[in-house]
Scaffold this active site. Structure first.
Site, PDB file in Angstrom:
ATOM      1  N   GLU A 162     -24.046 -42.207 -93.524  1.00 38.50           N
ATOM      2  CA  GLU A 162     -22.835 -41.365 -93.941  1.00 38.50           C
ATOM      3  C   GLU A 162     -22.987 -39.865 -93.730  1.00 38.50           C
ATOM      4  OE1 GLU A 162     -21.390 -43.089 -97.576  1.00 38.50           O
ATOM      5  OE2 GLU A 162     -20.732 -44.891 -96.662  1.00 38.50           O
TER       6      GLU A 162
ATOM      7  N   GLY B 137     -18.139 -60.365-107.780  1.00 37.31           N
ATOM      8  CA  GLY B 137     -18.365 -59.698-108.959  1.00 37.31           C
ATOM      9  C   GLY B 137     -17.122 -58.923-109.541  1.00 37.31           C
TER      10      GLY B 137
ATOM     11  N   ARG C 291     -21.323 -51.375 -98.835  1.00 36.68           N
ATOM     12  CA  ARG C 291     -22.262 -50.062 -98.408  1.00 36.68           C
ATOM     13  C   ARG C 291     -22.611 -50.588 -96.983  1.00 36.68           C
ATOM     14  NH1 ARG C 291     -21.671 -47.846-102.256  1.00 36.68           N
ATOM     15  NH2 ARG C 291     -23.459 -47.027-104.084  1.00 36.68           N
TER      16      ARG C 291
ATOM     17  N   HIS D 183     -15.696 -43.042 -97.254  1.00 34.25           N
ATOM     18  CA  HIS D 183     -16.164 -43.607 -98.553  1.00 34.25           C
ATOM     19  C   HIS D 183     -15.526 -43.153 -99.720  1.00 34.25           C
ATOM     20  CE1 HIS D 183     -20.506 -44.971-100.811  1.00 34.25           C
ATOM     21  NE2 HIS D 183     -19.353 -45.312-101.378  1.00 34.25           N
TER      22      HIS D 183
HETATM   23  C1  GLV Z   1     -19.511 -46.044-105.050  1.00 28.00           C
HETATM   24  O1  GLV Z   1     -19.883 -46.382-103.800  1.00 28.00           O
HETATM   25  C2  GLV Z   1     -20.336 -46.305-106.093  1.00 28.00           C
HETATM   26  O2  GLV Z   1     -21.335 -46.953-106.081  1.00 28.00           O
HETATM   27  O3  GLV Z   1     -19.950 -45.745-107.082  1.00 28.00           O
END
Ligand code: GLV
Length: 323
Positions: free
Chosen positions: A265, A158, A236, A284
């Site tokens: 997390e 993507g 993820r 993250h």
């Molecule tokens: C970050 O992981 C988002 O989905 O914006």
């Protein structure tokens, strides 16, 4: 509606907050560093017309019902919406907003930062110095992997996957991708997943977390990777089976993993992954550039405001609510 009830689940960048404040000055915001607990969230959403949330909040049918039938819009300051039960929102006619596009470059940059750090052992080197172990320049010290001529395999092509391919061109890498729904771009060649795993020196994950991609990276996937390959995850945590990952890293079946995301997390401090030298983990940070977060807050505010005004959200995950 002059004074809709709005709840914002954390202090987002001022760019977005100012927009909300200009239009709807009476919103309530959760001021703490830690997110509201489930009980606090269920309490806070009661009677709201608009909710602006983050990926740390689980937005499910129970929460939508706790809010009440007046709830007009849920705007998440994230591109991923795996924390939202989109079907439940659609069933209730509630549009869900997200923030695509503005974090593409920041996240692709982070994928590359992790790729470089794991391949060239940057964090290991830094720890080596701080531990007082560095005695002299040595021809064999902390040797890593090369990029020129290496094959980068992108799983999920993507916006972010493409941006990673674009960067890889500059490092003279061969790029292949697996994504049955995507067209080739930036010189990347489309292949099936097995081919990608057998040929890639680096595998970078860019798929959303869905029931189909949960534990896509399992023991079977990892066993097909090249012995010296590096896995990078900025997608993820749930996409990777961490028990299987631990096994291949511990037995050095692959060279290293670099994870921006984990499940859960944060990882508990006794997670076995934290014991491994060849597993690099950051908290993250994919979209954590000032520009990306400013723009995310802006898009999240614009989605919220549009929803409250009864207008179509600029970025709507479930446009079927408008049919
Ligand atoms: C970050 O992981 C988002 O989905 O914006």
């Amino acid at each position: 509606m002059t004074h809709p009830k709005i709840f914002i689940t954390r202090l987002i960048p001022s760019r977005g907050l100012i927009l909300v404040e200009e239009r709807f000055p009476t919103f309530e915001i959760w001021p703490h560093e830690m997110p509201p607990t489930r009980e606090q969230l269920l309490e806070k959403v009661r009677g709201v017309d608009g909710l602006l949330c983050l990926l740390t909040e689980k937005i499910d049918a129970e929460l939508m019902d706790a809010a009440g039938s007046q709830l007009k819009v849920i705007s998440s300051m994230s591109v991923g919406v795996d924390h939202v039960d989109v079907a439940a929102a659609t069933a209730r006619g509630i549009p869900i907003g997200n923030t695509p596009g503005v974090l593409t470059d920041a996240t692709a940059d982070m994928a590359f930062a992790l790729l470089f750090s794991a391949a060239r052992r940057v964090v290991e080197g830094e720890k080596y110095i701080r531990a007082g172990k560095w005695k002299t320049w040595h021809p064999q010290l902390l040797l890593g992997k090369d990029f020129v001529g290496a094959t980068l395999g992108i799983v999920g092509f993507g916006r972010i996957g493409e941006a990673v391919a674009k960067r890889a061109q500059g490092f003279d890498m061969r790029v292949i991708f697996y994504d049955p729904t995507a067209e080739p771009a930036y010189g990347a060649q489309s292949v099936d997943l097995d081919t990608l795993l057998h040929q890639s020196d680096f595998v970078s994950l860019h798929v959303p977390l869905t029931t189909k991609t949960k534990h896509l990276v399992n023991a079977d996937f990892l066993a097909k990777m090249k012995p010296n390959a590096i896995l990078v995850n900025t997608a993820r945590g749930g996409v990777v089976d961490q028990v299987a990952l631990y096994d291949v890293l511990k037995s050095k079946q692959i060279f290293a993993a670099a994870l921006d995301v984990t499940d859960p997390e944060p990882l508990p401090m006794d997670s076995p992954l934290l014991e491994l030298e060849n597993c690099l983990i950051v908290p993250h940070l994919g979209s954590a550039s000032q520009r990306a977060r400013d723009l995310m807050s802006q898009l999240a505010a614009e989605n919220l405001i549009a929803g409250l005004k009864g207008e179509r959200l600029p970025n709507c995950v479930n446009p079927e609510v408008y049919k």
